[in-house]
Scaffold this motif. Structure first.
Motif, mmCIF file in Angstrom:
data_model
loop_
_atom_site.group_PDB
_atom_site.id
_atom_site.type_symbol
_atom_site.label_atom_id
_atom_site.label_comp_id
_atom_site.label_asym_id
_atom_site.label_seq_id
_atom_site.Cartn_x
_atom_site.Cartn_y
_atom_site.Cartn_z
ATOM 1 N N ASN A 119 0.888 -1.227 -0.094
ATOM 2 C CA ASN A 119 0.146 0.044 0.197
ATOM 3 C C ASN A 119 0.897 1.266 0.139
ATOM 4 O O ASN A 119 1.940 1.428 0.652
ATOM 5 C CB ASN A 119 -0.924 0.187 1.452
ATOM 6 C CG ASN A 119 -1.835 -1.352 1.308
ATOM 7 O OD1 ASN A 119 -2.877 -1.455 0.396
ATOM 8 N ND2 ASN A 119 -1.638 -1.907 2.316
ATOM 9 N N CYS A 123 -5.068 5.688 0.783
ATOM 10 C CA CYS A 123 -4.283 4.447 0.483
ATOM 11 C C CYS A 123 -4.658 3.733 -0.511
ATOM 12 O O CYS A 123 -5.647 3.246 -0.989
ATOM 13 C CB CYS A 123 -4.612 3.607 1.791
ATOM 14 S SG CYS A 123 -3.557 2.270 2.024
ATOM 15 N N LEU A 148 0.684 5.577 0.606
ATOM 16 C CA LEU A 148 -0.075 6.605 1.202
ATOM 17 C C LEU A 148 0.165 7.677 0.468
ATOM 18 O O LEU A 148 1.245 8.356 0.129
ATOM 19 C CB LEU A 148 0.350 7.090 2.733
ATOM 20 C CG LEU A 148 -0.384 8.210 3.502
ATOM 21 C CD1 LEU A 148 -1.677 7.913 3.467
ATOM 22 C CD2 LEU A 148 0.193 8.434 4.669
#
Length: 103
Positions: free
Chosen positions: A66, A83, A68
């Motif tokens: 993931n 995300c 950000l």
């Protein structure tokens, strides 16, 4: 005789050997330096759906699953903080990437 050869080969590829540990530590450090150098930098993300979105890179999780992204701009709207799954992106481009090298 073939079994003894296989055992010898596996001992040569020991992942816990000092040489392999040093190589992994070196690569981990390089990766962390690269990620640290692009935090807060503008980027473009190319999605699997052939869409380009942009925002400010703010990091990734330890498994790089993931990302950000702050101020994610999509063709439809802007998301303050998102995300983004790595499986949804094919490429990330950082603006002025040549200026992001270590000093």
């Amino acid at each position: 005789m073939e079994q003894s050869t296989e055992v010898e080969d596996s001992s040569n590829n020991d992942f816990s050997s000092k040489e392999n540990q040093e190589a992994r530590a070196f690569l981990r450090e390089r990766f962390l330096r690269v990620v640290s150098s692009v935090i807060g930098k503008p980027c473009q993300l190319y999605t699997a759906e052939n869409t380009i979105v942009s925002g400010e890179f703010h990091g990734c999780d330890k498994d790089v699953i993931n990302f950000l992204i702050k101020d994610l701009e999509t063709p439809v709207y802007q998301i303050p903080v998102a995300c983004v799954r790595a499986t949804d992106i094919t490429n990330i481009t950082f603006h002025n990437a040549e200026k992001l090298t270590n000093k």
